[in-house]
Design a protein around this motif. Structure first.
Motif, mmCIF file in Angstrom:
data_model
loop_
_atom_site.group_PDB
_atom_site.id
_atom_site.type_symbol
_atom_site.label_atom_id
_atom_site.label_comp_id
_atom_site.label_asym_id
_atom_site.label_seq_id
_atom_site.Cartn_x
_atom_site.Cartn_y
_atom_site.Cartn_z
ATOM 1 N N LEU A 136 -6.237 -8.639 3.873
ATOM 2 C CA LEU A 136 -5.378 -9.829 3.859
ATOM 3 C C LEU A 136 -5.612 -10.726 5.067
ATOM 4 N N ALA A 137 -5.834 -10.129 6.222
ATOM 5 C CA ALA A 137 -5.986 -10.912 7.453
ATOM 6 C C ALA A 137 -7.373 -11.531 7.618
ATOM 7 N N ALA A 190 -17.181 -6.337 3.885
ATOM 8 C CA ALA A 190 -16.379 -6.400 5.112
ATOM 9 C C ALA A 190 -16.491 -5.092 5.898
ATOM 10 N N PRO A 191 -16.504 -5.180 7.231
ATOM 11 C CA PRO A 191 -16.609 -3.963 8.053
ATOM 12 C C PRO A 191 -15.494 -2.947 7.775
ATOM 13 N N HIS A 192 -14.303 -3.426 7.528
ATOM 14 C CA HIS A 192 -13.197 -2.496 7.266
ATOM 15 C C HIS A 192 -13.387 -1.751 5.951
ATOM 16 N N TYR A 193 -14.121 -2.329 5.013
ATOM 17 C CA TYR A 193 -14.366 -1.652 3.735
ATOM 18 C C TYR A 193 -15.266 -0.428 3.945
ATOM 19 N N ALA A 194 -16.222 -0.526 4.839
ATOM 20 C CA ALA A 194 -17.085 0.627 5.136
ATOM 21 C C ALA A 194 -16.251 1.769 5.713
ATOM 22 N N ARG A 195 -15.308 1.459 6.582
ATOM 23 C CA ARG A 195 -14.423 2.489 7.121
ATOM 24 C C ARG A 195 -13.544 3.073 6.008
ATOM 25 N N ALA A 242 -2.926 6.029 6.617
ATOM 26 C CA ALA A 242 -3.409 5.207 7.731
ATOM 27 C C ALA A 242 -4.632 4.396 7.307
ATOM 28 N N GLY A 243 -5.531 5.012 6.561
ATOM 29 C CA GLY A 243 -6.741 4.324 6.126
ATOM 30 C C GLY A 243 -6.478 3.200 5.142
ATOM 31 N N ILE A 244 -5.609 3.429 4.168
ATOM 32 C CA ILE A 244 -5.354 2.364 3.193
ATOM 33 C C ILE A 244 -4.528 1.253 3.813
ATOM 34 N N ARG A 245 -3.650 1.597 4.743
ATOM 35 C CA ARG A 245 -2.884 0.549 5.436
ATOM 36 C C ARG A 245 -3.845 -0.355 6.219
ATOM 37 N N ALA A 246 -4.785 0.242 6.941
ATOM 38 C CA ALA A 246 -5.757 -0.547 7.706
ATOM 39 C C ALA A 246 -6.609 -1.404 6.773
ATOM 40 N N ARG A 294 -3.731 -10.915 -2.304
ATOM 41 C CA ARG A 294 -2.674 -9.903 -2.369
ATOM 42 C C ARG A 294 -3.312 -8.521 -2.354
ATOM 43 N N PHE A 295 -2.662 -7.587 -1.660
ATOM 44 C CA PHE A 295 -3.141 -6.207 -1.624
ATOM 45 C C PHE A 295 -1.917 -5.318 -1.445
ATOM 46 N N ASP A 296 -1.376 -4.852 -2.552
ATOM 47 C CA ASP A 296 -0.183 -4.010 -2.535
ATOM 48 C C ASP A 296 -0.585 -2.557 -2.763
ATOM 49 N N VAL A 297 0.055 -1.659 -2.042
ATOM 50 C CA VAL A 297 -0.208 -0.229 -2.163
ATOM 51 C C VAL A 297 1.101 0.455 -2.554
ATOM 52 N N HIS A 298 1.034 1.311 -3.573
ATOM 53 C CA HIS A 298 2.217 2.018 -4.068
ATOM 54 C C HIS A 298 1.917 3.503 -4.170
#
Length: 108
Positions: A30-31, A70-75, A20-24, A38-42
């Motif tokens: 990207l958004a 970015a705020p999401h990076y802190a999370r 959930a965290g890496i998806r967010a 690009r930000f791909d997760v495998h």
């Protein structure tokens, strides 16, 4: 362009929280970050605790400065602290040899 490859391992019992965290983080990168192309997760095909990220930014500053501010990076850093096995994260930085061959960013 600037590329980041990440390899890390997580605690298996933390998998749902990690995913959930890496998806967010990937989606917000990207958004909300014009410099993230690009930000791909495998997930490793044989080890469910090993993950790989493939990230492309317009330049090093887009990663080192904009992405990390970015705020999401802190999370995301909180997720890392809770889920990633200490000492397993390996970041590799690279420059695309053929940047014109990189496909457009997918919207999914």
């Amino acid at each position: 362009m600037y590329t980041v490859f990440v390899r890390l391992q997580i605690a298996l019992e933390k998998r749902d929280e990690f995913v959930a965290g890496i998806r967010a983080n990937a989606r917000a990168s990207l958004a909300d970050e014009p410099g993230c192309l690009r930000f791909d997760v495998h997930q490793d095909a044989t080890d469910p605790t090993t993950f790989y990220f493939y990230e492309i930014y317009v330049d090093e500053a887009a990663f080192e400065t904009a992405h990390r501010a970015a705020p999401h990076y802190a999370r995301w850093r909180e997720v890392v602290a809770a889920c990633v096995v200490p000492g397993t994260q390996q970041n590799t930085y690279a420059l695309p040899l053929f940047p014109g061959d990189i496909p457009e960013n997918p919207t999914s």
